[in-house]
Design an enzyme around this catalytic site. Structure first.
Site, PDB file in Angstrom:
ATOM      1  N   LYS A  41       0.883  -1.182   0.068  1.00 16.75           N
ATOM      2  CA  LYS A  41       0.098  -0.085  -0.116  1.00 16.75           C
ATOM      3  C   LYS A  41       0.685   1.188   0.141  1.00 16.75           C
ATOM      4  O   LYS A  41       2.094   1.151   0.162  1.00 16.75           O
ATOM      5  CB  LYS A  41      -0.791   0.020   1.325  1.00 16.75           C
ATOM      6  CG  LYS A  41      -0.031   0.040   2.544  1.00 16.75           C
ATOM      7  CD  LYS A  41      -0.971  -0.258   3.793  1.00 16.75           C
ATOM      8  CE  LYS A  41      -0.120  -0.294   5.172  1.00 16.75           C
ATOM      9  NZ  LYS A  41      -0.949  -0.513   6.132  1.00 16.75           N
ATOM     10  N   ARG A 139     -10.549  -0.117  15.003  1.00 15.25           N
ATOM     11  CA  ARG A 139     -10.494   0.497  13.818  1.00 15.25           C
ATOM     12  C   ARG A 139     -11.601  -0.099  13.014  1.00 15.25           C
ATOM     13  O   ARG A 139     -12.746  -0.500  13.200  1.00 15.25           O
ATOM     14  CB  ARG A 139      -9.357   0.615  13.161  1.00 15.25           C
ATOM     15  CG  ARG A 139      -8.849   1.701  12.184  1.00 15.25           C
ATOM     16  CD  ARG A 139      -7.327   1.842  11.912  1.00 15.25           C
ATOM     17  NE  ARG A 139      -6.749   0.647  11.374  1.00 15.25           N
ATOM     18  CZ  ARG A 139      -5.627   0.352  10.780  1.00 15.25           C
ATOM     19  NH1 ARG A 139      -4.776   1.294  10.772  1.00 15.25           N
ATOM     20  NH2 ARG A 139      -5.191  -0.667  10.187  1.00 15.25           N
ATOM     21  N   HIS A 168      -6.273  -7.168  12.900  1.00 15.67           N
ATOM     22  CA  HIS A 168      -4.778  -6.545  12.982  1.00 15.67           C
ATOM     23  C   HIS A 168      -4.435  -6.085  14.490  1.00 15.67           C
ATOM     24  O   HIS A 168      -5.301  -5.937  15.225  1.00 15.67           O
ATOM     25  CB  HIS A 168      -5.387  -5.179  12.132  1.00 15.67           C
ATOM     26  CG  HIS A 168      -4.058  -4.273  11.885  1.00 15.67           C
ATOM     27  ND1 HIS A 168      -2.820  -4.781  11.306  1.00 15.67           N
ATOM     28  CD2 HIS A 168      -3.713  -3.015  12.008  1.00 15.67           C
ATOM     29  CE1 HIS A 168      -1.829  -3.869  11.084  1.00 15.67           C
ATOM     30  NE2 HIS A 168      -2.512  -2.792  11.510  1.00 15.67           N
ATOM     31  N   ARG A 224       1.480 -10.473   7.265  1.00 14.70           N
ATOM     32  CA  ARG A 224       1.171  -9.380   6.241  1.00 14.70           C
ATOM     33  C   ARG A 224       2.507  -8.404   6.626  1.00 14.70           C
ATOM     34  O   ARG A 224       2.253  -7.247   6.974  1.00 14.70           O
ATOM     35  CB  ARG A 224       0.007  -8.519   6.381  1.00 14.70           C
ATOM     36  CG  ARG A 224      -1.244  -9.616   6.332  1.00 14.70           C
ATOM     37  CD  ARG A 224      -2.705  -8.483   6.510  1.00 14.70           C
ATOM     38  NE  ARG A 224      -2.759  -7.838   7.850  1.00 14.70           N
ATOM     39  CZ  ARG A 224      -3.131  -8.325   8.719  1.00 14.70           C
ATOM     40  NH1 ARG A 224      -3.824  -9.531   8.907  1.00 14.70           N
ATOM     41  NH2 ARG A 224      -3.231  -7.591  10.018  1.00 14.70           N
ATOM     42  N   TYR A 268      12.742  31.624   4.514  1.00 18.11           N
ATOM     43  CA  TYR A 268      11.430  32.426   5.028  1.00 18.11           C
ATOM     44  C   TYR A 268      11.730  32.662   6.478  1.00 18.11           C
ATOM     45  O   TYR A 268      12.041  31.688   7.347  1.00 18.11           O
ATOM     46  CB  TYR A 268      10.263  31.288   4.640  1.00 18.11           C
ATOM     47  CG  TYR A 268      10.036  31.393   3.342  1.00 18.11           C
ATOM     48  CD1 TYR A 268       9.662  32.290   2.472  1.00 18.11           C
ATOM     49  CD2 TYR A 268       9.946  29.962   2.600  1.00 18.11           C
ATOM     50  CE1 TYR A 268       9.351  32.238   1.178  1.00 18.11           C
ATOM     51  CE2 TYR A 268       9.462  29.742   1.239  1.00 18.11           C
ATOM     52  CZ  TYR A 268       9.249  30.783   0.506  1.00 18.11           C
ATOM     53  OH  TYR A 268       9.037  30.900  -0.950  1.00 18.11           O
ATOM     54  N   CYS A 315      11.591  24.771   2.385  1.00 17.11           N
ATOM     55  CA  CYS A 315      10.609  25.130   1.731  1.00 17.11           C
ATOM     56  C   CYS A 315      10.002  24.333   0.905  1.00 17.11           C
ATOM     57  O   CYS A 315      10.288  23.113   0.969  1.00 17.11           O
ATOM     58  CB  CYS A 315      11.594  26.414   0.465  1.00 17.11           C
ATOM     59  SG  CYS A 315      12.562  27.643   1.164  1.00 17.11           S
ATOM     60  N   MET A 316       9.136  24.822   0.070  1.00 23.91           N
ATOM     61  CA  MET A 316       8.261  23.602  -0.657  1.00 23.91           C
ATOM     62  C   MET A 316       9.253  22.800  -1.724  1.00 23.91           C
ATOM     63  O   MET A 316       9.016  21.523  -1.761  1.00 23.91           O
ATOM     64  CB  MET A 316       7.222  24.305  -1.461  1.00 23.91           C
ATOM     65  CG  MET A 316       6.504  23.012  -2.280  1.00 23.91           C
ATOM     66  SD  MET A 316       5.073  24.071  -3.366  1.00 23.91           S
ATOM     67  CE  MET A 316       4.042  25.093  -2.210  1.00 23.91           C
ATOM     68  N   ASP A 317      10.123  23.501  -2.181  1.00 24.12           N
ATOM     69  CA  ASP A 317      10.691  22.900  -3.363  1.00 24.12           C
ATOM     70  C   ASP A 317      12.401  22.663  -3.021  1.00 24.12           C
ATOM     71  O   ASP A 317      13.490  22.253  -4.002  1.00 24.12           O
ATOM     72  CB  ASP A 317      10.808  23.836  -4.709  1.00 24.12           C
ATOM     73  CG  ASP A 317       9.363  23.694  -4.959  1.00 24.12           C
ATOM     74  OD1 ASP A 317       8.565  22.923  -5.010  1.00 24.12           O
ATOM     75  OD2 ASP A 317       8.876  24.955  -5.259  1.00 24.12           O
TER      76      ASP A 317
HETATM   77  C1  LIG Z   1      -0.155  -1.588   6.890  1.00 21.94           C
HETATM   78  C2  LIG Z   1      -0.705  -2.961   7.408  1.00 21.94           C
HETATM   79  C3  LIG Z   1       0.219  -3.926   7.420  1.00 21.94           C
HETATM   80  C4  LIG Z   1       1.768  -3.971   7.361  1.00 21.94           C
HETATM   81  O1  LIG Z   1       2.145  -3.434   8.603  1.00 21.94           O
HETATM   82  P1  LIG Z   1       3.876  -3.239   8.864  1.00 21.94           P
HETATM   83  O2  LIG Z   1       3.872  -2.880  10.273  1.00 21.94           O
HETATM   84  O3  LIG Z   1       4.310  -2.291   7.958  1.00 21.94           O
HETATM   85  O4  LIG Z   1       4.339  -4.498   8.839  1.00 21.94           O
HETATM   86  C5  LIG Z   1      -0.434  -5.138   7.778  1.00 21.94           C
HETATM   87  N1  LIG Z   1      -1.913  -5.126   7.833  1.00 21.94           N
HETATM   88  C6  LIG Z   1      -2.563  -4.049   7.699  1.00 21.94           C
HETATM   89  C7  LIG Z   1      -4.050  -4.256   7.868  1.00 21.94           C
HETATM   90  C8  LIG Z   1      -2.120  -2.802   7.501  1.00 21.94           C
HETATM   91  O5  LIG Z   1      -3.020  -1.796   7.164  1.00 21.94           O
END
Ligand SMILES: *Cc1c(COP(=O)(O)O)cnc(C)c1O
Length: 377
Positions: A41, A139, A168, A224, A268, A315-317
């Protein structure tokens, strides 16, 4: 990302051999029968989702996870045919795209089930879904009560196939282990209830990187991992972590040099005032590229292997850095924001410490304007 110019003053280099090294290292901690679903992701945590996913698949991973339908579609359009699990919430208006691109949804709220099962009824075989159980993250996820209604009372739609059950972990990298054990107990109860209703679920998964390393009993049929594949972690020092290599380095090029007298102000708001005769280098990266504005007058970059502090507001850039005392600095020299140069090294952990965040945010912040260059495995 396609790029039109041949000289890249600023560039993120993605070392795919470090990525595959981390895959091997992470595999080493998995118990037999437990496989990896790589989390790609957020543009693979800033590393570029398409190239990263292709490299992971070449390395033998068979499925990946993204957050959004759009991230899944981008991978499909790049020719990636592996199963893609969409971890994020699913909205009724997205069902057409979901099916058109053969993405596997995570059902985390029962309210989507009528529309999802109705839309899936046109397929020959039940459509695979993963069901997310809320066990303590607070969540997304269905409750124990939902599980009992769906399975014990046999209301789960027959047009859907429970391919996965997941949860999770909220505190896998925290100081204490009790909260995670609680979550795993609740997850076990949900698994038991689903199995008792006669469902055989092939994919069961709970652990992110930290959970997989720290809690062997959080390793079900899948884990995961995200952050550890990219070479970082946030576990306490007391936990043994496999050796990992940072995959991403970020470099830019000195655009201008100027020597200023004491009293001269930089950037700035004039927050940096030269206290001596000072040499300032201008670098063409800023907060639009992911160099946090919180690095203003904080943190350093590497020039000729030495740390040169950021002078004034980001700065931005662009940013300005104080290179006084570093010999032989010239316009066109390389500046390293993340990575190694000579004997010097700056990691996303260092930047996270300077800015009060975690390496995840540092990596994800690297913006779309920064070209990614892949060093092959
Ligand atoms: C982002 C995410 C992960 C990965 O987590 P890490 O800490 O980067 O290994 C696993 N499961 C879910 C649901 C996530 O949102």
């Amino acid at each position: 990302m396609p790029t039109t110019s041949t000289f890249l003053p600023t560039c993120a280099s993605i070392d795919l051999s470090a990525l595959t090294y981390n895959v091997t290292q992470f595999r080493g901690i998995l118990r037999p029968g437990c496989d990896m679903m790589a989390v790609v992701k957020a543009n693979a945590y800033g590393h570029g989702d398409i190239e990263t996913t292709k490299a992971l698949i070449r390395r033998g991973l068979s499925r990946v996870a993204v957050f959004s339908i759009d991230e899944g579609i981008a991978l499909r359009q790049a020719g990636i045919n592996a199963p893609i699990v969409v971890l994020g919430p699913l909205f009724p208006a997205q069902l057409g795209d979901l099916f058109a691109h053969q993405l596997t949804p995570v059902v985390s709220d029962v309210s989507i089930l009528p529309a999802l099962s109705q839309a899936a009824s046109s397929f020959q075989t039940p459509y695979p879904v993963h069901l997310k159980i809320e066990t303590g993250m607070g969540r997304l996820g269905v409750t124990a009560h939902d599980i009992s209604t769906l399975f014990t009372d046999r209301n789960f739609p027959s047009t859907l196939h429970v391919e996965g059950l997941m949860t999770h972990l909220a505190e896998a990298d925290g100081p204490a282990v009790e909260a995670t054990q609680e979550q795993l107990n609740r997850f076990h109860d949900a698994i038991t209830a689903v199995k008792a209703a006669g469902f055989r679920v092939p994919l069961i998964h709970a652990a992110n990187s930290a959970g997989a390393v720290r809690f062997l009993d959080a390793q079900f049929s899948l884990v995961r991992p995200g952050i550890m594949l990219y070479g970082y972690h946030t576990l306490p020092d007391s936990v043994a972590v496999p050796h990992l290599k940072p995959v991403l380095s970020l470099r830019t090029t000195i655009a201008q040099l100027r020597t200023v007298q004491p009293g001269h102000k930089i950037s700035y708001g004039g927050t940096f005032t030269a206290k001596r005769t000072t040499t300032i280098a201008v670098l063409p990266v800023g907060y639009a590229d992911g160099i946090s504005r919180r690095l203003s007058n904080r943190g350093s970059v590497l020039i000729h292997g030495q740390r040169a502090p950021i002078a004034g507001i980001v700065c931005m850039d662009m940013i300005m850095i104080d290179v006084t005392g570093i010999t032989g600095v010239a316009v066109g020299d390389e500046a390293v924001l993340i990575g190694s140069q000579g004997d010097g090294r700056i990691t996303a952990d260092d930047i996270a410490q300077w800015t009060g965040t975690i390496p995840y945010e540092v990596l994800c912040a690297i913006g779309p304007r920064v070209p990614r260059q892949y060093l092959s495995a």
